[in-house]
Write an enzyme that holds these catalytic residues in place. Sequence first.
Site, PDB file in Angstrom:
ATOM      1  N   ASP A   8      45.360  38.774  45.490  1.00 35.17           N
ATOM      2  CA  ASP A   8      44.610  39.616  44.565  1.00 35.17           C
ATOM      3  C   ASP A   8      45.199  41.027  44.695  1.00 35.17           C
ATOM      4  O   ASP A   8      45.919  41.309  45.651  1.00 35.17           O
ATOM      5  CB  ASP A   8      43.128  39.585  44.976  1.00 35.17           C
ATOM      6  CG  ASP A   8      42.281  40.543  44.181  1.00 35.17           C
ATOM      7  OD1 ASP A   8      42.374  40.539  42.952  1.00 35.17           O
ATOM      8  OD2 ASP A   8      41.525  41.318  44.802  1.00 35.17           O
ATOM      9  N   LEU A   9      44.940  41.893  43.728  1.00 32.89           N
ATOM     10  CA  LEU A   9      45.523  43.244  43.804  1.00 32.89           C
ATOM     11  C   LEU A   9      44.538  44.267  44.367  1.00 32.89           C
ATOM     12  O   LEU A   9      44.672  44.746  45.495  1.00 32.89           O
ATOM     13  CB  LEU A   9      46.003  43.681  42.422  1.00 32.89           C
ATOM     14  CG  LEU A   9      46.622  45.074  42.353  1.00 32.89           C
ATOM     15  CD1 LEU A   9      47.916  45.162  43.149  1.00 32.89           C
ATOM     16  CD2 LEU A   9      46.880  45.482  40.903  1.00 32.89           C
ATOM     17  N   ASP A  10      43.526  44.572  43.550  1.00 31.88           N
ATOM     18  CA  ASP A  10      42.586  45.626  43.927  1.00 31.88           C
ATOM     19  C   ASP A  10      41.720  45.181  45.110  1.00 31.88           C
ATOM     20  O   ASP A  10      41.003  44.199  45.009  1.00 31.88           O
ATOM     21  CB  ASP A  10      41.702  45.952  42.712  1.00 31.88           C
ATOM     22  CG  ASP A  10      40.637  46.976  43.033  1.00 31.88           C
ATOM     23  OD1 ASP A  10      40.850  47.783  43.951  1.00 31.88           O
ATOM     24  OD2 ASP A  10      39.587  46.967  42.374  1.00 31.88           O
ATOM     25  N   THR A  16      42.448  50.387  44.683  1.00 34.20           N
ATOM     26  CA  THR A  16      42.272  51.059  43.396  1.00 34.20           C
ATOM     27  C   THR A  16      40.798  51.108  42.980  1.00 34.20           C
ATOM     28  O   THR A  16      40.465  51.780  42.006  1.00 34.20           O
ATOM     29  CB  THR A  16      43.106  50.384  42.296  1.00 34.20           C
ATOM     30  OG1 THR A  16      43.147  48.982  42.563  1.00 34.20           O
ATOM     31  CG2 THR A  16      44.521  50.924  42.264  1.00 34.20           C
ATOM     32  N   LYS A  44      33.848  44.810  41.327  1.00 30.41           N
ATOM     33  CA  LYS A  44      35.066  44.312  41.963  1.00 30.41           C
ATOM     34  C   LYS A  44      35.442  42.920  41.468  1.00 30.41           C
ATOM     35  O   LYS A  44      34.628  42.011  41.487  1.00 30.41           O
ATOM     36  CB  LYS A  44      34.903  44.329  43.484  1.00 30.41           C
ATOM     37  CG  LYS A  44      34.830  45.752  44.011  1.00 30.41           C
ATOM     38  CD  LYS A  44      34.939  45.841  45.509  1.00 30.41           C
ATOM     39  CE  LYS A  44      35.035  47.310  45.916  1.00 30.41           C
ATOM     40  NZ  LYS A  44      34.887  47.493  47.368  1.00 30.41           N
ATOM     41  N   SER A 113      45.459  38.679  39.561  1.00 35.70           N
ATOM     42  CA  SER A 113      44.544  39.812  39.427  1.00 35.70           C
ATOM     43  C   SER A 113      43.837  39.812  38.083  1.00 35.70           C
ATOM     44  O   SER A 113      44.390  39.349  37.084  1.00 35.70           O
ATOM     45  CB  SER A 113      45.349  41.105  39.586  1.00 35.70           C
ATOM     46  OG  SER A 113      44.599  42.215  39.161  1.00 35.70           O
ATOM     47  N   ALA A 114      42.632  40.376  38.055  1.00 41.55           N
ATOM     48  CA  ALA A 114      41.891  40.516  36.795  1.00 41.55           C
ATOM     49  C   ALA A 114      42.361  41.742  36.014  1.00 41.55           C
ATOM     50  O   ALA A 114      41.998  41.928  34.851  1.00 41.55           O
ATOM     51  CB  ALA A 114      40.398  40.634  37.091  1.00 41.55           C
ATOM     52  N   LYS A 144      37.478  35.244  36.838  1.00 44.21           N
ATOM     53  CA  LYS A 144      36.990  34.736  38.123  1.00 44.21           C
ATOM     54  C   LYS A 144      35.450  34.763  38.060  1.00 44.21           C
ATOM     55  O   LYS A 144      34.915  35.714  37.511  1.00 44.21           O
ATOM     56  CB  LYS A 144      37.459  35.631  39.278  1.00 44.21           C
ATOM     57  CG  LYS A 144      38.988  35.786  39.383  1.00 44.21           C
ATOM     58  CD  LYS A 144      39.342  36.917  40.344  1.00 44.21           C
ATOM     59  CE  LYS A 144      40.850  37.181  40.342  1.00 44.21           C
ATOM     60  NZ  LYS A 144      41.246  38.333  41.185  1.00 44.21           N
ATOM     61  N   GLU A 168      41.682  37.308  48.889  1.00 42.47           N
ATOM     62  CA  GLU A 168      40.733  37.909  47.945  1.00 42.47           C
ATOM     63  C   GLU A 168      39.710  38.807  48.646  1.00 42.47           C
ATOM     64  O   GLU A 168      39.301  38.515  49.766  1.00 42.47           O
ATOM     65  CB  GLU A 168      39.960  36.799  47.224  1.00 42.47           C
ATOM     66  CG  GLU A 168      40.410  36.546  45.802  1.00 42.47           C
ATOM     67  CD  GLU A 168      40.054  37.647  44.823  1.00 42.47           C
ATOM     68  OE1 GLU A 168      39.282  38.561  45.182  1.00 42.47           O
ATOM     69  OE2 GLU A 168      40.550  37.603  43.676  1.00 42.47           O
ATOM     70  N   ASP A 169      39.279  39.852  47.959  1.00 40.96           N
ATOM     71  CA  ASP A 169      38.250  40.738  48.522  1.00 40.96           C
ATOM     72  C   ASP A 169      36.918  40.634  47.768  1.00 40.96           C
ATOM     73  O   ASP A 169      35.956  41.278  48.153  1.00 40.96           O
ATOM     74  CB  ASP A 169      38.706  42.204  48.470  1.00 40.96           C
ATOM     75  CG  ASP A 169      38.685  42.741  47.054  1.00 40.96           C
ATOM     76  OD1 ASP A 169      39.224  42.056  46.166  1.00 40.96           O
ATOM     77  OD2 ASP A 169      38.120  43.826  46.832  1.00 40.96           O
TER      78      ASP A 169
HETATM   79  P1  B16 Z   1      41.718  46.855  34.487  1.00 38.69           P
HETATM   80  P2  B16 Z   1      41.554  42.631  40.962  1.00 38.69           P
HETATM   81  C1  B16 Z   1      40.129  44.032  39.161  1.00 38.69           C
HETATM   82  O1  B16 Z   1      41.279  43.875  39.950  1.00 38.69           O
HETATM   83  C2  B16 Z   1      39.221  45.090  39.748  1.00 38.69           C
HETATM   84  O2  B16 Z   1      38.709  44.660  41.010  1.00 38.69           O
HETATM   85  C3  B16 Z   1      38.060  45.349  38.808  1.00 38.69           C
HETATM   86  O3  B16 Z   1      37.213  46.351  39.340  1.00 38.69           O
HETATM   87  C4  B16 Z   1      38.618  45.781  37.456  1.00 38.69           C
HETATM   88  O4  B16 Z   1      37.575  46.028  36.529  1.00 38.69           O
HETATM   89  C5  B16 Z   1      39.539  44.681  36.930  1.00 38.69           C
HETATM   90  O5  B16 Z   1      40.577  44.481  37.869  1.00 38.69           O
HETATM   91  C6  B16 Z   1      40.142  45.024  35.579  1.00 38.69           C
HETATM   92  O6  B16 Z   1      41.008  46.105  35.724  1.00 38.69           O
HETATM   93  O7  B16 Z   1      40.684  47.727  33.856  1.00 38.69           O
HETATM   94  O8  B16 Z   1      42.835  47.609  35.150  1.00 38.69           O
HETATM   95  O9  B16 Z   1      42.226  45.798  33.547  1.00 38.69           O
HETATM   96  O10 B16 Z   1      40.635  42.825  42.133  1.00 38.69           O
HETATM   97  O11 B16 Z   1      41.291  41.337  40.215  1.00 38.69           O
HETATM   98  O12 B16 Z   1      42.996  42.818  41.313  1.00 38.69           O
HETATM   99 MG    MG Z   2      40.010  42.464  44.187  1.00 39.53          MG
END
Ligand code: B16
Ligand code: MG
Length: 217
Positions: A8-10, A16, A44, A113-114, A144, A168-169
């Site tokens: 996962d990224l964030d 972030t 998240k 990542s989302a 997810k 994953e977090d």
């Molecule tokens: P964006 P992950 C997610 O990243 C974040 O945890 C979530 O807070 C955010 O809304 C989502 O990405 C969408 O991000 O606005 O940059 O498209 O944890 O899945 O890496």
């Molecule tokens: Mg995450």
Amino acid sequence: STSAFIFDLDGVIVDTAKYHYLAWKKLANELGFEFTKEQNELFKGVSRKRCLEILLDIGGITASQEDFDRWMVEKNEDYLEYIEKMDASEILPDVPKVLNFLKQKNIPIALGSASKNARPILEKVNLLSYFDAIVDGNDVTKAKPDPEVFLIAARKLNVAPEKCLVFEDAVAGIQAANNANMISVGIGDALVLSEADHNFNDFTEMSLDFLEGLMST
Ligand code: B16
Ligand code: MG
């Protein structure tokens, strides 16, 4: 045995979440209400669109489609200003150690990542070259805990889902990994991520022997 790793990224590679928080808070304040760090926990792993829906719910605001679309753009523009200033110093502890170890062993690595901003963030922190596949918010139709994001990653790496491991977090992310029949590793609070197969507070607590063990059994 585990033959591919999906990150996962964030919250796993970079923090972030703090920038997402500042951008959402700014929008909330403009709309006349508060948005707390605790409330940000709910965001998240959740898509941008769903986050705005939750935010407007918190503020008790009903938006027209036009307002909704405009606020989505505004939040993202503010978020991108923070991303613009990111560099490798923002990589979370021991992430490069784990990535280098996997690279040395020629193990395929994917991002799941989302975020629709995943690629520019990886570029900013100089980690893009580690990833054999990137699956992000631009590639998925189901968020997810749906396993879609991780299943696409496995397919891109040409590895069976049962042979993939996910870091994953977010609770929804652990559930997505479990739903994909992958090994789930929670990075963060073990009480929150209790559904994970394994738990670590962060990568400094995870030994390379642990990874080696999963790869050989
Ligand atoms: P964006 P992950 C997610 O990243 C974040 O945890 C979530 O807070 C955010 O809304 C989502 O990405 C969408 O991000 O606005 O940059 O498209 O944890 O899945 O890496
Ligand atoms: Mg995450």
